[in-house]
Design a protein around this motif. Structure first.
Motif, PDB file in Angstrom:
ATOM      1  N   GLU A 188       0.755  -1.172  -0.074  1.00 50.44           N
ATOM      2  CA  GLU A 188       0.137   0.024  -0.060  1.00 50.44           C
ATOM      3  C   GLU A 188       0.944   1.149   0.031  1.00 50.44           C
ATOM      4  OE1 GLU A 188      -3.427   2.430   2.587  1.00 50.44           O
ATOM      5  OE2 GLU A 188      -2.414   0.270   3.354  1.00 50.44           O
ATOM      6  N   ARG A 189       1.932   1.332   0.822  1.00 50.19           N
ATOM      7  CA  ARG A 189       2.726   2.428   0.790  1.00 50.19           C
ATOM      8  C   ARG A 189       3.473   2.664  -0.697  1.00 50.19           C
ATOM      9  NH1 ARG A 189       4.746   1.257   5.761  1.00 50.19           N
ATOM     10  NH2 ARG A 189       6.114  -0.445   4.718  1.00 50.19           N
ATOM     11  N   TRP A 190       3.878   1.692  -1.382  1.00 46.81           N
ATOM     12  CA  TRP A 190       4.564   1.553  -2.579  1.00 46.81           C
ATOM     13  C   TRP A 190       3.513   2.434  -3.621  1.00 46.81           C
ATOM     14  CZ3 TRP A 190       8.755  -1.626  -4.629  1.00 46.81           C
ATOM     15  CH2 TRP A 190       9.827  -1.939  -3.529  1.00 46.81           C
ATOM     16  N   TYR A 191       2.103   2.049  -3.345  1.00 42.97           N
ATOM     17  CA  TYR A 191       1.052   2.594  -4.369  1.00 42.97           C
ATOM     18  C   TYR A 191       0.916   3.946  -4.048  1.00 42.97           C
ATOM     19  CZ  TYR A 191      -0.651  -2.237  -5.687  1.00 42.97           C
ATOM     20  OH  TYR A 191      -0.686  -3.409  -6.253  1.00 42.97           O
ATOM     21  N   VAL A 192       0.821   4.291  -2.703  1.00 45.77           N
ATOM     22  CA  VAL A 192       0.644   5.756  -2.456  1.00 45.77           C
ATOM     23  C   VAL A 192       1.975   6.561  -2.889  1.00 45.77           C
ATOM     24  CG1 VAL A 192       0.701   7.258  -0.342  1.00 45.77           C
ATOM     25  CG2 VAL A 192      -0.970   5.144  -0.569  1.00 45.77           C
ATOM     26  N   ILE A 193       3.295   6.090  -2.757  1.00 42.87           N
ATOM     27  CA  ILE A 193       4.301   6.967  -3.006  1.00 42.87           C
ATOM     28  C   ILE A 193       4.443   7.158  -4.566  1.00 42.87           C
ATOM     29  CG2 ILE A 193       6.798   6.928  -3.264  1.00 42.87           C
ATOM     30  CD1 ILE A 193       6.800   5.466  -0.317  1.00 42.87           C
ATOM     31  N   SER A 194       4.060   5.860  -5.280  1.00 46.35           N
ATOM     32  CA  SER A 194       4.099   6.112  -6.823  1.00 46.35           C
ATOM     33  C   SER A 194       3.246   7.239  -7.249  1.00 46.35           C
ATOM     34  CB  SER A 194       3.979   4.623  -7.315  1.00 46.35           C
ATOM     35  OG  SER A 194       2.728   4.367  -7.104  1.00 46.35           O
ATOM     36  N   GLY A 195       2.035   7.036  -6.656  1.00 49.76           N
ATOM     37  CA  GLY A 195       0.968   8.139  -6.914  1.00 49.76           C
ATOM     38  C   GLY A 195       1.265   9.565  -6.751  1.00 49.76           C
ATOM     39  N   VAL A 196       2.056   9.686  -5.624  1.00 47.60           N
ATOM     40  CA  VAL A 196       2.666  10.981  -5.187  1.00 47.60           C
ATOM     41  C   VAL A 196       3.584  11.620  -6.048  1.00 47.60           C
ATOM     42  CG1 VAL A 196       4.031  12.357  -3.369  1.00 47.60           C
ATOM     43  CG2 VAL A 196       2.059  10.890  -2.695  1.00 47.60           C
ATOM     44  N   THR A 208       1.990  12.495  -9.513  1.00 49.49           N
ATOM     45  CA  THR A 208       1.213  13.931  -9.235  1.00 49.49           C
ATOM     46  C   THR A 208       2.537  14.984  -9.214  1.00 49.49           C
ATOM     47  OG1 THR A 208      -0.436  12.450  -8.298  1.00 49.49           O
ATOM     48  CG2 THR A 208      -0.435  15.139  -7.917  1.00 49.49           C
ATOM     49  N   SER A 227       1.244   5.723 -14.640  1.00 54.87           N
ATOM     50  CA  SER A 227       0.526   5.378 -13.580  1.00 54.87           C
ATOM     51  C   SER A 227       0.160   3.900 -13.694  1.00 54.87           C
ATOM     52  CB  SER A 227      -0.562   6.310 -13.018  1.00 54.87           C
ATOM     53  OG  SER A 227      -0.081   7.453 -12.734  1.00 54.87           O
TER      54      SER A 227
END
Length: 128
Positions: free
Chosen positions: A18-26, A29, A46
């Protein structure tokens, strides 16, 4: 003696997905905000990043040798295809989505073993 994958699993816990998904999204962006990427390119990147993270965690936490081999092959093919520009981001994301559906990556991801202090405490093994 721990295998290479065992050492990687202890370094990158399943809960980190989950952390990797969030970091990649950030990161994507941020790159759009800085005008490094446009909207279309950001969407393609993405998709590729999410597919790569999904496959990487499926590879790390698969309990089936044949599935592990297929995940590894998909990661390698994806890297080579991206490096040589064989497939664009959108097309590769579609191929990964199809492969994920056929291989049951979503199911495998949902059944990622739960580990506490490096010990598997629960896993639902539905792979044959």
């Amino acid at each position: 003696m721990p295998t290479f994958l065992d050492r990687v699993r202890s370094t990158i816990p399943a809960s980190a997905r989950e952390r990797w998904y969030v970091i990649s999204g950030v990161i994507v962006t941020l790159l759009v905000g800085l005008k490094v990427l446009d909207q279309a390119t950001a969407a393609a990147w993405s998709s590729v990043v999410v597919a790569t993270i999904t496959l990487a965690f499926a590879l790390l936490y698969s309990t089936s040798p044949w599935r592990t081999a297929l995940y590894g092959l998909l990661l390698a093919v994806q890297g080579i295809a991206q490096l040589y520009g064989i497939l664009n981001g959108s097309l590769w994301a579609a191929i990964i989505a199809l492969a994920a559906t056929l291989l049951g990556t979503a199911t495998a991801a949902a059944k990622t073993p739960t580990t506490i202090d490096g010990e598997v405490v629960s896993v639902t093994d539905t792979e044959y």
